[in-house]
Design a protein around this motif. Sequence first.
Motif, mmCIF file in Angstrom:
data_model
loop_
_atom_site.group_PDB
_atom_site.id
_atom_site.type_symbol
_atom_site.label_atom_id
_atom_site.label_comp_id
_atom_site.label_asym_id
_atom_site.label_seq_id
_atom_site.Cartn_x
_atom_site.Cartn_y
_atom_site.Cartn_z
ATOM 1 N N ARG A 65 -4.636 7.120 8.689
ATOM 2 C CA ARG A 65 -4.796 7.368 7.222
ATOM 3 C C ARG A 65 -4.927 5.992 6.222
ATOM 4 O O ARG A 65 -4.190 4.961 6.522
ATOM 5 N N GLY A 66 -5.740 6.141 5.079
ATOM 6 C CA GLY A 66 -5.938 5.058 4.237
ATOM 7 C C GLY A 66 -4.706 4.686 3.472
ATOM 8 O O GLY A 66 -4.138 5.686 2.788
ATOM 9 N N TRP A 67 -4.404 3.381 3.400
ATOM 10 C CA TRP A 67 -3.356 2.799 2.676
ATOM 11 C C TRP A 67 -3.906 1.633 2.088
ATOM 12 O O TRP A 67 -4.656 0.794 2.561
ATOM 13 N N TRP A 68 -3.355 1.068 0.909
ATOM 14 C CA TRP A 68 -3.163 -0.174 0.307
ATOM 15 C C TRP A 68 -1.893 -0.624 0.657
ATOM 16 O O TRP A 68 -0.810 -0.147 0.119
ATOM 17 N N ILE A 69 -1.708 -1.770 1.501
ATOM 18 C CA ILE A 69 -0.536 -2.180 1.722
ATOM 19 C C ILE A 69 -0.490 -3.954 1.185
ATOM 20 O O ILE A 69 -1.496 -4.546 1.798
ATOM 21 N N LEU A 70 0.697 -4.018 0.505
ATOM 22 C CA LEU A 70 0.463 -5.345 -0.208
ATOM 23 C C LEU A 70 1.954 -6.260 0.162
ATOM 24 O O LEU A 70 2.971 -5.541 0.245
ATOM 25 N N TYR A 71 1.795 -7.470 0.507
ATOM 26 C CA TYR A 71 3.113 -8.273 0.445
ATOM 27 C C TYR A 71 3.487 -8.804 -1.138
ATOM 28 O O TYR A 71 2.942 -9.045 -1.935
ATOM 29 N N GLU A 72 4.958 -8.511 -1.141
ATOM 30 C CA GLU A 72 5.594 -8.973 -2.574
ATOM 31 C C GLU A 72 4.632 -8.478 -3.729
ATOM 32 O O GLU A 72 4.465 -9.296 -4.606
ATOM 33 N N PRO A 73 4.214 -7.336 -3.877
ATOM 34 C CA PRO A 73 3.490 -6.962 -5.071
ATOM 35 C C PRO A 73 4.572 -7.001 -6.387
ATOM 36 O O PRO A 73 5.845 -6.343 -6.092
ATOM 37 N N GLU A 74 4.211 -7.085 -7.574
ATOM 38 C CA GLU A 74 5.005 -7.339 -8.821
ATOM 39 C C GLU A 74 4.632 -5.627 -9.360
ATOM 40 O O GLU A 74 3.544 -5.173 -9.500
ATOM 41 N N LEU A 75 5.957 -4.866 -9.468
ATOM 42 C CA LEU A 75 5.744 -3.697 -9.815
ATOM 43 C C LEU A 75 6.790 -3.437 -11.209
ATOM 44 O O LEU A 75 7.758 -3.855 -11.499
ATOM 45 N N HIS A 76 5.979 -2.998 -11.988
ATOM 46 C CA HIS A 76 6.464 -2.697 -13.701
ATOM 47 C C HIS A 76 6.940 -1.292 -13.613
ATOM 48 O O HIS A 76 6.054 -0.408 -13.830
ATOM 49 N N LEU A 77 7.782 -0.775 -13.271
ATOM 50 C CA LEU A 77 8.498 0.515 -13.384
ATOM 51 C C LEU A 77 9.394 0.812 -14.349
ATOM 52 O O LEU A 77 10.414 0.456 -14.346
ATOM 53 N N GLY A 78 8.927 1.438 -15.671
ATOM 54 C CA GLY A 78 9.468 1.426 -16.687
ATOM 55 C C GLY A 78 10.091 0.143 -17.386
ATOM 56 O O GLY A 78 8.911 -0.669 -17.306
ATOM 57 N N GLU A 79 11.200 -0.161 -17.558
ATOM 58 C CA GLU A 79 11.506 -1.240 -18.107
ATOM 59 C C GLU A 79 11.842 -2.671 -16.834
ATOM 60 O O GLU A 79 12.277 -3.658 -17.178
ATOM 61 N N ASP A 80 11.968 -1.825 -15.872
ATOM 62 C CA ASP A 80 12.318 -2.459 -14.370
ATOM 63 C C ASP A 80 11.058 -3.408 -13.887
ATOM 64 O O ASP A 80 9.999 -2.708 -13.811
ATOM 65 N N VAL A 81 11.381 -4.473 -13.420
ATOM 66 C CA VAL A 81 10.177 -5.427 -12.795
ATOM 67 C C VAL A 81 10.945 -5.631 -11.402
ATOM 68 O O VAL A 81 11.638 -6.256 -11.390
#
Length: 189
Positions: A65-81
């Motif tokens: 199944r197709g995925w995008w897999i990344l090392y250490e991506p920066e996630l901006h989830l609401g006010e959290d990083v």
Amino acid sequence: MKSARRRATYDDLLAVPEHKVAEIIDGELIVSPRPASPHARAASVMGADLLGAFDRPPGRGGAPRGWWILYEPELHLGEDVLVPDLAGWRRDRMAVLPNVAAFEQPPDWACEVVSPSTVRIDRERKMRVYAREQVGHLWIVDPIVRTLEVYRLEDGRWAVASAHGGADRVRAEPFEAIELEIGRWWLEA
């Protein structure tokens, strides 16, 4: 009377030296050292195992199944990083990997490789954010005790899907289409 603590800003995060990992959780700037070799080994080999099998378009090259897999991506989830060690998005939810420095769409899977300096943050604060943001699966990998814990989000709460250790061969959600040799992830004794 205690004065209110100032909430960390993205500028605070950017001021952290590049040789550190910086995150913002619940308004607090969290700064961690770069990972040591047991951590780096586990994340690198696990990433290679998953990238080789899943990070391709669906139906191409035998990919389950197709995925995008990344090392250490920066996630901006609401006010959290947050900066997980690995994260993945199903291509049927994110058709094109955007050209961005940080991702606002929560991943479908995240993996935290814990170390003595991050274990409480990973297991408590970050797990809470991932649940709030509806990340479907979370792996907690401990390269010192050589364990993989697989969590599945059910009704907004984490349920243990499976737990493995040592040199087990496992089929772990959401990547159960392949068998992983987790013994390869650990430093030699």
